[in-house]
Write a protein that holds these residues in place. Structure first.
Motif, PDB file in Angstrom:
ATOM      1  N   LYS A   1      -4.579  22.183 -13.231  1.00 41.40           N
ATOM      2  CA  LYS A   1      -6.008  22.736 -13.289  1.00 41.40           C
ATOM      3  C   LYS A   1      -7.039  21.738 -13.604  1.00 41.40           C
ATOM      4  N   ALA A   2      -6.593  20.525 -13.043  1.00 44.42           N
ATOM      5  CA  ALA A   2      -7.700  19.467 -13.268  1.00 44.42           C
ATOM      6  C   ALA A   2      -7.782  18.611 -11.932  1.00 44.42           C
ATOM      7  N   GLN A   3      -8.880  18.083 -11.816  1.00 43.26           N
ATOM      8  CA  GLN A   3      -9.045  17.066 -10.453  1.00 43.26           C
ATOM      9  C   GLN A   3      -8.400  15.867 -10.813  1.00 43.26           C
ATOM     10  N   ALA A   4      -7.897  15.165  -9.779  1.00 45.29           N
ATOM     11  CA  ALA A   4      -7.212  13.812  -9.864  1.00 45.29           C
ATOM     12  C   ALA A   4      -8.605  12.942  -9.452  1.00 45.29           C
ATOM     13  N   GLN A   5      -9.047  12.402 -10.759  1.00 45.53           N
ATOM     14  CA  GLN A   5     -10.237  11.597 -10.729  1.00 45.53           C
ATOM     15  C   GLN A   5     -10.034  10.245 -10.362  1.00 45.53           C
ATOM     16  N   GLU A   6     -10.835   9.664  -9.334  1.00 49.04           N
ATOM     17  CA  GLU A   6     -10.598   8.345  -8.827  1.00 49.04           C
ATOM     18  C   GLU A   6     -11.750   7.265  -9.424  1.00 49.04           C
ATOM     19  N   THR A   7     -11.041   6.241  -9.680  1.00 49.08           N
ATOM     20  CA  THR A   7     -11.869   5.088 -10.467  1.00 49.08           C
ATOM     21  C   THR A   7     -11.550   3.730  -9.681  1.00 49.08           C
ATOM     22  N   ALA A   8     -12.539   3.149  -8.800  1.00 51.72           N
ATOM     23  CA  ALA A   8     -12.309   1.899  -8.334  1.00 51.72           C
ATOM     24  C   ALA A   8     -12.195   0.634  -9.406  1.00 51.72           C
ATOM     25  N   VAL A   9     -11.277  -0.014  -9.527  1.00 50.95           N
ATOM     26  CA  VAL A   9     -11.153  -1.189 -10.764  1.00 50.95           C
ATOM     27  C   VAL A   9     -11.242  -2.183 -10.112  1.00 50.95           C
ATOM     28  N   ALA A  10     -10.949  -2.781  -8.916  1.00 54.11           N
ATOM     29  CA  ALA A  10     -10.657  -4.175  -8.267  1.00 54.11           C
ATOM     30  C   ALA A  10     -10.985  -3.796  -6.800  1.00 54.11           C
ATOM     31  N   ARG A  11     -11.374  -5.140  -6.209  1.00 53.11           N
ATOM     32  CA  ARG A  11     -11.284  -5.366  -4.676  1.00 53.11           C
ATOM     33  C   ARG A  11     -10.184  -6.271  -4.219  1.00 53.11           C
ATOM     34  N   ASP A  12      -9.856  -5.686  -3.231  1.00 54.39           N
ATOM     35  CA  ASP A  12      -8.659  -6.617  -2.424  1.00 54.39           C
ATOM     36  C   ASP A  12      -8.821  -6.691  -0.976  1.00 54.39           C
ATOM     37  N   GLY A  13      -8.004  -7.546  -0.426  1.00 50.44           N
ATOM     38  CA  GLY A  13      -8.017  -7.611   1.134  1.00 50.44           C
ATOM     39  C   GLY A  13      -6.637  -7.806   1.698  1.00 50.44           C
ATOM     40  N   VAL A  14      -6.243  -6.815   2.122  1.00 50.68           N
ATOM     41  CA  VAL A  14      -4.707  -6.782   2.718  1.00 50.68           C
ATOM     42  C   VAL A  14      -4.711  -8.233   3.490  1.00 50.68           C
ATOM     43  N   THR A  15      -3.666  -9.056   3.144  1.00 49.72           N
ATOM     44  CA  THR A  15      -3.399 -10.314   3.887  1.00 49.72           C
ATOM     45  C   THR A  15      -2.074 -10.678   4.535  1.00 49.72           C
ATOM     46  N   PHE A  16      -2.318 -10.953   5.472  1.00 49.69           N
ATOM     47  CA  PHE A  16      -1.134 -11.286   6.467  1.00 49.69           C
ATOM     48  C   PHE A  16      -0.563 -12.930   6.045  1.00 49.69           C
ATOM     49  N   TYR A  17       0.654 -13.013   5.805  1.00 53.29           N
ATOM     50  CA  TYR A  17       1.057 -14.454   5.603  1.00 53.29           C
ATOM     51  C   TYR A  17       2.078 -15.120   6.681  1.00 53.29           C
ATOM     52  N   VAL A  18       1.977 -16.221   6.683  1.00 50.61           N
ATOM     53  CA  VAL A  18       3.009 -17.108   7.486  1.00 50.61           C
ATOM     54  C   VAL A  18       3.386 -18.006   6.798  1.00 50.61           C
ATOM     55  N   HIS A  19       4.499 -18.867   7.066  1.00 49.88           N
ATOM     56  CA  HIS A  19       4.922 -20.154   6.437  1.00 49.88           C
ATOM     57  C   HIS A  19       4.023 -20.895   6.800  1.00 49.88           C
TER      58      HIS A  19
END
Length: 303
Positions: free
Chosen positions: A118-136
């Protein structure tokens, strides 16, 4: 006769005593809950605030918790990972007070929280990120387009020479499906299609980074803060190669930029609110930068 009557009375008394003792093993009142059964919203041992979820965020959450508890010795914060989906499930079943998530909560999940608590899921942005692809580090490829990445992770491109690299098979690493980063890549890169069956699933971003650092033909993905010991790929956008830098991620120019979230059941209060306020404070946002992510847009950064 008197002797038999006395024996009968003693027997009845003993039976009553045994019955009373057995009843004492229970709650002592009809319909009372079993004390051994865990409460749905039971706090962590010792009354600690529970914070659970995204493996992308777990190091950041632990750093926040350590700094917060130094400033507030009477408050305890327990941070564990397991994936964004695990954190949101714990928020739903009442076993965590804050869920960490590297993806937005799904409408169905939000509806379940509302229906159950009986309560909404409250969203709070706490940081910024960028999904990164890695190679050797030895891989000569410096940038790939979203179309290239999609083809690799769908299994349509299997050799590095097809995307400007050496003549070698591509070893593809992915995350488990409870990961918010997995969901983000599936939605934003694969357009909802399934990962190639040959993609090797690993239990956390650190494991992906470790695998790619040892496999010269490997490729993997994760949060920007984990890009150590490997090389991060830029993403081709038209004729530009956009790196996952702070400027590009905070502005949204990097096409795989995202927010990292805390979710609570309704407005946070008590220790949960104090902890979240700390995470968004200049000191908390400075920890974001130290870990390798970026402050929330509009939040001050401590110098």
């Amino acid at each position: 006769m008197k002797k038999n009557t006395l024996c009968s009375l003693l027997t009845l008394a003993l039976l009553s005593l045994v019955t009373a003792c057995k009843g004492g093993d229970k709650s002592g009142a009809a319909g009372a809950p079993d004390a051994s059964a865990p409460s749905e919203a039971a706090p962590a041992a010792g009354g600690a605030l529970t914070v659970k979820g995204s493996d992308t965020m777990v190091i950041l959450g632990q750093q926040w918790a350590e700094a917060f508890m130094k400033k507030n010795p009477a408050m305890r914060v327990q941070v564990t990972g397991g994936g964004s989906g695990t954190g949101i499930a714990a928020l739903l079943n009442g076993t965590t007070e804050i869920a960490m998530s590297s993806r937005a909560i799904k409408p169905a999940e939000s509806q379940q929280v509302q229906a159950r608590h009986k309560a909404q899921a409250q969203e709070t942005a706490v940081a910024r990120d960028g999904v990164t692809f890695y190679v050797h580090e030895a891989n000569p490829v410096r940038a790939l387009s979203l179309e290239d990445l999609r083809a690799i992770y769908l299994g349509d491109v299997k050799n590095w020479k097809e995307v400007g690299g050496p003549d070698a098979p591509i070893v593809v690493y992915s995350r488990e499906n409870s990961s918010g980063t997995y969901v983000f890549v599936k939605e934003e890169v694969l357009k909802g299609e399934d990962f190639a069956p040959e993609a090797l699933t690993l239990p956390g971003t650190a494991a992906v980074v470790n695998a790619v650092s040892k496999e010269k033909n490997g490729i993997g993905f994760g949060g920007a803060a984990y890009g150590k010991g490997i090389r991060e790929l830029a993403v081709k956008v038209g004729s530009d190669e956009v790196a996952p830098s702070q400027e590009n991620i905070q502005s949204g120019r990097y096409p795989l930029s995202r927010d990292l979230f805390f979710y609570t059941r309704g407005a946070p209060s008590g220790t949960a609110k104090a902890f979240m306020d700390f995470a968004l404070s200049p000191e908390g946002q400075a920890i974001v930068t130290q870990v390798g992510y970026f402050p929330v847009k509009g939040q001050p950064q401590q110098q």
